[in-house]
Design a protein around this motif. Structure first.
Motif, PDB file in Angstrom:
ATOM      1  N   ILE A 227       0.829  -1.201   0.000  1.00 21.56           N
ATOM      2  CA  ILE A 227       0.000   0.000   0.000  1.00 21.56           C
ATOM      3  C   ILE A 227       0.869   1.260   0.000  1.00 21.56           C
ATOM      4  CG2 ILE A 227      -1.657   1.345   1.377  1.00 21.56           C
ATOM      5  CD1 ILE A 227      -2.739  -1.463   2.326  1.00 21.56           C
ATOM      6  N   GLN A 228       1.919   1.227   0.806  1.00 23.31           N
ATOM      7  CA  GLN A 228       2.804   2.400   0.856  1.00 23.31           C
ATOM      8  C   GLN A 228       3.468   2.630  -0.492  1.00 23.31           C
ATOM      9  OE1 GLN A 228       5.007   1.426   4.345  1.00 23.31           O
ATOM     10  NE2 GLN A 228       3.557   2.477   5.698  1.00 23.31           N
ATOM     11  N   ALA A 229       3.888   1.535  -1.145  1.00 27.55           N
ATOM     12  CA  ALA A 229       4.555   1.676  -2.443  1.00 27.55           C
ATOM     13  C   ALA A 229       3.585   2.198  -3.503  1.00 27.55           C
ATOM     14  CB  ALA A 229       5.142   0.344  -2.885  1.00 27.55           C
ATOM     15  N   ALA A 230       2.292   1.902  -3.335  1.00 28.25           N
ATOM     16  CA  ALA A 230       1.303   2.315  -4.336  1.00 28.25           C
ATOM     17  C   ALA A 230       0.971   3.797  -4.237  1.00 28.25           C
ATOM     18  CB  ALA A 230       0.031   1.482  -4.196  1.00 28.25           C
ATOM     19  N   GLY A 231       1.326   4.425  -3.144  1.00 29.29           N
ATOM     20  CA  GLY A 231       1.147   5.869  -2.998  1.00 29.29           C
ATOM     21  C   GLY A 231      -0.268   6.365  -3.282  1.00 29.29           C
ATOM     22  N   GLY A 232      -1.275   5.735  -2.678  1.00 29.53           N
ATOM     23  CA  GLY A 232      -2.640   6.227  -2.811  1.00 29.53           C
ATOM     24  C   GLY A 232      -3.411   5.618  -3.979  1.00 29.53           C
ATOM     25  N   LYS A 233      -2.705   4.916  -4.879  1.00 25.96           N
ATOM     26  CA  LYS A 233      -3.412   4.270  -5.988  1.00 25.96           C
ATOM     27  C   LYS A 233      -4.078   2.984  -5.487  1.00 25.96           C
ATOM     28  CE  LYS A 233      -0.945   6.354  -9.748  1.00 25.96           C
ATOM     29  NZ  LYS A 233       0.228   6.342 -10.609  1.00 25.96           N
ATOM     30  N   PRO A 234      -5.175   2.568  -6.144  1.00 26.03           N
ATOM     31  CA  PRO A 234      -5.916   1.408  -5.629  1.00 26.03           C
ATOM     32  C   PRO A 234      -5.128   0.092  -5.682  1.00 26.03           C
ATOM     33  CG  PRO A 234      -6.780   2.121  -7.759  1.00 26.03           C
ATOM     34  CD  PRO A 234      -5.815   3.163  -7.323  1.00 26.03           C
ATOM     35  N   ILE A 235      -5.406  -0.758  -4.697  1.00 28.09           N
ATOM     36  CA  ILE A 235      -4.859  -2.115  -4.697  1.00 28.09           C
ATOM     37  C   ILE A 235      -6.010  -3.082  -4.442  1.00 28.09           C
ATOM     38  CG2 ILE A 235      -3.302  -3.777  -3.642  1.00 28.09           C
ATOM     39  CD1 ILE A 235      -1.452  -1.717  -2.865  1.00 28.09           C
ATOM     40  N   VAL A 236      -6.181  -4.034  -5.358  1.00 29.45           N
ATOM     41  CA  VAL A 236      -7.216  -5.041  -5.191  1.00 29.45           C
ATOM     42  C   VAL A 236      -6.586  -6.301  -4.598  1.00 29.45           C
ATOM     43  CG1 VAL A 236      -8.964  -6.417  -6.359  1.00 29.45           C
ATOM     44  CG2 VAL A 236      -8.462  -4.107  -7.177  1.00 29.45           C
ATOM     45  N   PHE A 237      -6.970  -6.617  -3.367  1.00 33.54           N
ATOM     46  CA  PHE A 237      -6.435  -7.802  -2.697  1.00 33.54           C
ATOM     47  C   PHE A 237      -7.354  -8.993  -2.972  1.00 33.54           C
ATOM     48  CE2 PHE A 237      -3.017  -6.216  -0.071  1.00 33.54           C
ATOM     49  CZ  PHE A 237      -3.281  -4.856   0.015  1.00 33.54           C
ATOM     50  N   ARG A 238      -6.844  -9.962  -3.656  1.00 32.24           N
ATOM     51  CA  ARG A 238      -7.635 -11.167  -3.856  1.00 32.24           C
ATOM     52  C   ARG A 238      -7.380 -12.094  -2.674  1.00 32.24           C
ATOM     53  NH1 ARG A 238      -6.304 -14.927  -8.832  1.00 32.24           N
ATOM     54  NH2 ARG A 238      -4.508 -15.365  -7.520  1.00 32.24           N
ATOM     55  N   THR A 239      -8.459 -12.551  -2.051  1.00 31.57           N
ATOM     56  CA  THR A 239      -8.272 -13.446  -0.906  1.00 31.57           C
ATOM     57  C   THR A 239      -7.734 -14.786  -1.402  1.00 31.57           C
ATOM     58  OG1 THR A 239     -10.553 -14.243  -1.026  1.00 31.57           O
ATOM     59  CG2 THR A 239     -10.133 -12.355   0.414  1.00 31.57           C
ATOM     60  N   LEU A 240      -7.243 -15.570  -0.463  1.00 35.56           N
ATOM     61  CA  LEU A 240      -6.539 -16.819  -0.774  1.00 35.56           C
ATOM     62  C   LEU A 240      -7.199 -17.599  -1.910  1.00 35.56           C
ATOM     63  CD1 LEU A 240      -4.343 -18.886  -0.130  1.00 35.56           C
ATOM     64  CD2 LEU A 240      -5.884 -19.863   1.555  1.00 35.56           C
ATOM     65  N   ASP A 241      -6.419 -17.829  -2.954  1.00 35.31           N
ATOM     66  CA  ASP A 241      -6.940 -18.518  -4.134  1.00 35.31           C
ATOM     67  C   ASP A 241      -6.057 -19.727  -4.417  1.00 35.31           C
ATOM     68  OD1 ASP A 241      -8.450 -19.013  -6.423  1.00 35.31           O
ATOM     69  OD2 ASP A 241      -7.182 -17.779  -7.690  1.00 35.31           O
ATOM     70  N   LEU A 242      -5.775 -20.505  -3.371  1.00 32.13           N
ATOM     71  CA  LEU A 242      -4.948 -21.677  -3.604  1.00 32.13           C
ATOM     72  C   LEU A 242      -5.750 -22.644  -4.444  1.00 32.13           C
ATOM     73  CD1 LEU A 242      -2.961 -22.466  -0.375  1.00 32.13           C
ATOM     74  CD2 LEU A 242      -2.105 -21.792  -2.602  1.00 32.13           C
ATOM     75  N   GLY A 243      -5.251 -22.870  -5.643  1.00 31.39           N
ATOM     76  CA  GLY A 243      -5.941 -23.769  -6.554  1.00 31.39           C
ATOM     77  C   GLY A 243      -5.161 -25.041  -6.728  1.00 31.39           C
ATOM     78  N   ALA A 244      -5.759 -25.954  -7.456  1.00 28.63           N
ATOM     79  CA  ALA A 244      -5.156 -27.262  -7.645  1.00 28.63           C
ATOM     80  C   ALA A 244      -3.728 -27.162  -8.177  1.00 28.63           C
ATOM     81  CB  ALA A 244      -6.018 -28.057  -8.605  1.00 28.63           C
ATOM     82  N   ASP A 245      -3.494 -26.211  -9.063  1.00 27.84           N
ATOM     83  CA  ASP A 245      -2.159 -26.145  -9.661  1.00 27.84           C
ATOM     84  C   ASP A 245      -1.146 -25.426  -8.782  1.00 27.84           C
ATOM     85  OD1 ASP A 245      -3.600 -23.823  -9.999  1.00 27.84           O
ATOM     86  OD2 ASP A 245      -2.580 -23.250 -11.839  1.00 27.84           O
ATOM     87  N   LYS A 246      -1.615 -24.870  -7.695  1.00 28.82           N
ATOM     88  CA  LYS A 246      -0.688 -24.095  -6.860  1.00 28.82           C
ATOM     89  C   LYS A 246      -0.491 -24.719  -5.493  1.00 28.82           C
ATOM     90  CE  LYS A 246      -2.585 -20.091  -9.139  1.00 28.82           C
ATOM     91  NZ  LYS A 246      -3.593 -19.067  -9.013  1.00 28.82           N
ATOM     92  N   TRP A 247      -1.202 -25.778  -5.246  1.00 25.63           N
ATOM     93  CA  TRP A 247      -1.200 -26.405  -3.933  1.00 25.63           C
ATOM     94  C   TRP A 247       0.180 -26.891  -3.531  1.00 25.63           C
ATOM     95  CZ3 TRP A 247      -4.509 -25.026  -0.945  1.00 25.63           C
ATOM     96  CH2 TRP A 247      -5.098 -25.794   0.035  1.00 25.63           C
ATOM     97  N   SER A 248       0.635 -26.498  -2.386  1.00 25.73           N
ATOM     98  CA  SER A 248       1.938 -26.989  -1.965  1.00 25.73           C
ATOM     99  C   SER A 248       1.759 -28.394  -1.408  1.00 25.73           C
ATOM    100  CB  SER A 248       2.555 -26.060  -0.924  1.00 25.73           C
ATOM    101  OG  SER A 248       2.355 -26.585   0.343  1.00 25.73           O
ATOM    102  N   GLN A 249       2.703 -29.235  -1.754  1.00 24.05           N
ATOM    103  CA  GLN A 249       2.630 -30.656  -1.412  1.00 24.05           C
ATOM    104  C   GLN A 249       2.364 -30.875   0.073  1.00 24.05           C
ATOM    105  OE1 GLN A 249       2.780 -32.080  -4.261  1.00 24.05           O
ATOM    106  NE2 GLN A 249       2.176 -34.036  -3.423  1.00 24.05           N
ATOM    107  N   ALA A 250       3.020 -30.093   0.869  1.00 16.00           N
ATOM    108  CA  ALA A 250       2.968 -30.309   2.313  1.00 16.00           C
ATOM    109  C   ALA A 250       1.564 -30.089   2.875  1.00 16.00           C
ATOM    110  CB  ALA A 250       3.945 -29.373   2.995  1.00 16.00           C
ATOM    111  N   ARG A 251       0.801 -29.214   2.214  1.00 12.58           N
ATOM    112  CA  ARG A 251      -0.476 -28.847   2.783  1.00 12.58           C
ATOM    113  C   ARG A 251      -1.626 -29.729   2.296  1.00 12.58           C
ATOM    114  NH1 ARG A 251       0.640 -23.383   4.529  1.00 12.58           N
ATOM    115  NH2 ARG A 251       2.078 -23.219   2.811  1.00 12.58           N
ATOM    116  N   ARG A 252      -1.363 -30.421   1.202  1.00 16.85           N
ATOM    117  CA  ARG A 252      -2.444 -31.211   0.624  1.00 16.85           C
ATOM    118  C   ARG A 252      -2.786 -32.374   1.549  1.00 16.85           C
ATOM    119  NH1 ARG A 252      -1.382 -34.048  -4.894  1.00 16.85           N
ATOM    120  NH2 ARG A 252      -0.828 -31.952  -5.475  1.00 16.85           N
TER     121      ARG A 252
END
Lengths: 90, 573
Positions: free
Chosen positions: B317-342
């Motif tokens: 947010i600080q680096a964006a200097g007032g410009k909007p930032i859209v935070f996408r909530t956790l989107d862990l999908g099948a292709d991104k799943w870390s082995q340890a957590r599955r």
């Protein structure tokens, strides 16, 4: 330094498979003497599980045990006893 | 296939995984002591691990079953065997990995050839042990990628997202993998980091030895191993030309993204790490249209704490200097799943428990992230975006939880922005078809074309055998995008597009014509897209998009768009 040799016959049903070979190596490793096992023309290290398995000694196979070192006689006594007890398997 | 443009020349660094063949690689005689030490270290580690395994097995499975580990331990104590591996390293100057593999596989083969009925089974144990040793040897090497002292080109069978995350912090100049497609996660990250990358090069990780000079040509999708002087010189020239082009594009950064008929278009960046905000700003971006928060989860072994989330978000947010930032909530999908957590492998992970579905079933994890985003909302223009929404029910559930978290913060007197904008990703056909209804309950839409294409066309984008079928130019996808934009207009809410399509100049005119006014893309693409926007009028774009709607195949659509783009903005392609 002493050298000792003796003959044994594998008498347990399954032969020298993993567990008996492990038992043999464990006993052999307790002694400081070098232990060699001879089957026909093959000579292997009696303290190496891999080599003992590769001997593929089945029931009835004749083996020559050779020990070289201070406790050679004791080593061979312990090893022949183990083979005769069928590696405590049966 | 080139998936990230640019050219890199550096020495090769082969990242191996336990499933793949270890290349025959030699070392210099003065490296022998190091390799021997590595081997002994791996032997000791494996022994510790096995002893622990055996102790646990005795407790849980009984002494009989636990004895299988005795054999493994017995082999590790086999002095003759270890000496044989030592000799392979010292006499033949092979790496520890290769020596372990040759010696153990030699024995395994001998077991397999025996007629005796019990011994061939031992071969399996030997392979198992080989894997264990290799894991320790390679595991050790894997860490060193963070501590590189020279620039390298990484070659691997495939990169896991967490390995790719490591690349961001190291001296990796380019990479090539055996598998993967244009929209595989690694390709996306490569583009985000502006690292040239080539994927789908069969056996590249096997053919290259670490230390070979490697050229990765992401423009042409070519990898050259140990180039001759002529090729090298040609590529050096190529790199200089490319830098000039980059320079030219940099000049575009300060110019506005306005169409020929004077309409302002918003160009934003997609990012993974807070430090990337700066590169979005450098390229002339108007904010962050997609902040992927997954890397907070993938980069470490434990779940991130609220404070960790907040630190990362605040930095962005600080680096964006007032410009909007859209935070996408956790989107862990099948292709991104870390082995340890599955926890349980799913038969159909893309249709399984991922993304918002996972969050709604793991509320403490979801609430932790929401708290952090809300706490960050007073520090700048923060927006919350929910991924993979497929129905109003899911959306309402998520909104109830957001409301709940807000109440908690209120009770604790922690400041947050109560009017924080809440939007959703439209990335499933179900959401696209019901956009008019969903639009009544949210502040904005963001079209996620990667998943939308995958779910609409039923194509797994990471499966190289069907990857060519994956295309946003399919008439069905174009129609869905058109309808989503229409629904957004009717509802009076903002619609952006944050998939790969937004950063592909071939589609810019079509999207403008369909009514898109906000594009969010990987930062390096911003100038190129701006170039197309500045060259076209909305009137012309609308005409082209109407024509596109009359075509019946993706081939026809793409060819037509290419032709028009080449005519309107010749330098963009």
């Amino acid at each position: 330094m002493a050298e000792a040799t003796c003959e044994v016959t594998i008498c347990n049903k399954l032969g020298l498979h993993a567990r008996p070979a492990m038992a043999f190596v464990d006993v052999a490793s307790k002694f400081s003497s070098a232990i060699q096992v001879v089957k026909g023309k093959e000579t292997v290290d009696g303290k190496s599980i891999m080599q003992m398995l590769l001997l593929a000694a089945t029931q009835g196979t004749q083996l020559t045990l050779r020990a070289d070192g201070d406790d050679a006689a004791e080593a061979l006594n312990a090893l022949t006893a183990l083979v005769r007890r069928k590696f405590d398997e049966e | 296939m080139g998936v990230s443009p640019g050219v890199a020349i550096a020495s090769g660094f082969v990242l191996e995984t336990e499933e793949y063949r270890i290349p025959r690689r030699t070392i210099t005689p003065d490296e022998v002591p190091t390799e021997l030490k590595r081997l002994d270290h791996a032997l000791a580690e494996s022994q510790d691990e096995l002893e622990k395994l055996r102790t646990d097995a005795v407790d849980q499975l009984g002494a009989e079953t636990a004895s299988i580990f005795d054999f493994h331990l017995g082999v590790l104590r086999d002095r003759s065997l270890i000496e044989q591996i030592h000799r392979t390293i010292a006499d033949k100057c092979y790496t520890a990995e290769y020596s372990v593999t040759t010696v153990l596989r030699g024995h395994a083969r001998a077991f397999l050839q025996m007629s005796n009925s019990v011994l061939p089974e031992r071969a399996r144990d030997i392979y198992d042990l080989e894997k264990r040793l290799l894991r320790h040897l390679l595991g050790e090497r894997r860490e060193t990628i963070e501590h590189l002292t020279e620039d390298v080109c990484v070659l691997a069978h495939d990169l896991t997202p967490s390995q790719t995350a490591l690349l961001a912090r190291s001296r990796v100049r380019g990479f090539a993998t055996d598998v993967g497609g244009r929209t595989s996660h690694t390709a996306i990250v490569a583009r985000a980091l502006s690292i040239p990358a080539v994927v789908g090069v069969s056996d590249i990780s096997r053919d290259v030895a670490s230390g070979d000079t490697v050229i990765i040509d992401g423009n042409r999708g070519v990898v050259i191993i140990n180039p001759d002087d002529l090729t090298r010189e040609e590529y050096n020239r190529h790199i200089r030309e490319y830098q000039e082009l980059e320079h030219e594009l940099e000049e575009l950064a300060s110019l506005p993204a306005v169409t020929r008929d004077g309409v302002q278009i918003t160009l934003m960046g997609n990012i993974e790490f807070p430090h990337e905000v700066a590169s979005v700003m450098e390229k002339g971006g108007d904010g962050i249209g997609l902040y992927r928060t997954e890397f907070l989860y993938l980069g470490s072994e434990t779940e991130p704490t609220e404070a960790e989330h907040l630190t990362a978000y605040t930095e962005a947010i600080q680096a964006a200097g007032g410009k909007p930032i859209v935070f996408r909530t956790l989107d862990l999908g099948a292709d991104k799943w870390s082995q340890a957590r599955r926890s349980e492998p799913e038969r159909n992970p893309f249709l399984g428990l991922r993304s918002i579905r996972f969050c709604l079933q793991h509320l403490p994890l979801f609430r932790t992230q929401l708290r952090a985003i809300l706490r960050a909302s007073v520090k700048g223009d923060v927006r919350v975006m929910l991924p993979l929404i497929t129905s109003t029910l899911e959306l309402r559930q998520a909104k109830i939880i957001i409301g709940d978290v807000m109440e908690d913060l209120e009770e604790e007197h922690i400041p947050f922005n109560r009017d924080v904008k809440i939007g959703i990703m439209i990335e499933t056909p179900s959401a696209a078809l019901t956009a008019a209804t969903l639009g009544k309950e949210v502040d904005f839409f963001s079209i996620g074309t990667n998943d939308l294409v995958q779910y609409t066309l039923a194509v797994d984008r990471t499966n190289e055998r069907v990857a060519p079928l994956f295309t946003p130019a399919h008439p069905a996808v174009v129609k869905l995008i058109k309808d989503i934009l229409k629904a957004g207009r009717r509802q009076g809410i903002g619609v952006s597009l944050c998939g790969e399509m937004a950063g592909d100049p071939e589609y810019t005119i079509l999207l403008l014509g369909l009514g898109l006014r906000t594009f969010s893309m990987t930062p390096p693409r911003i100038p190129q897209i701006k170039r197309v926007i500045r060259a076209v009028s909305l009137e012309k774009a609308a005409k082209i998009s109407r024509r596109v709607m009359t075509f019946d195949s993706d081939r026809q659509i793409l060819n037509y768009l290419r032709e028009e783009t080449r005519r309107i903005a010749p330098k963009a392609l």
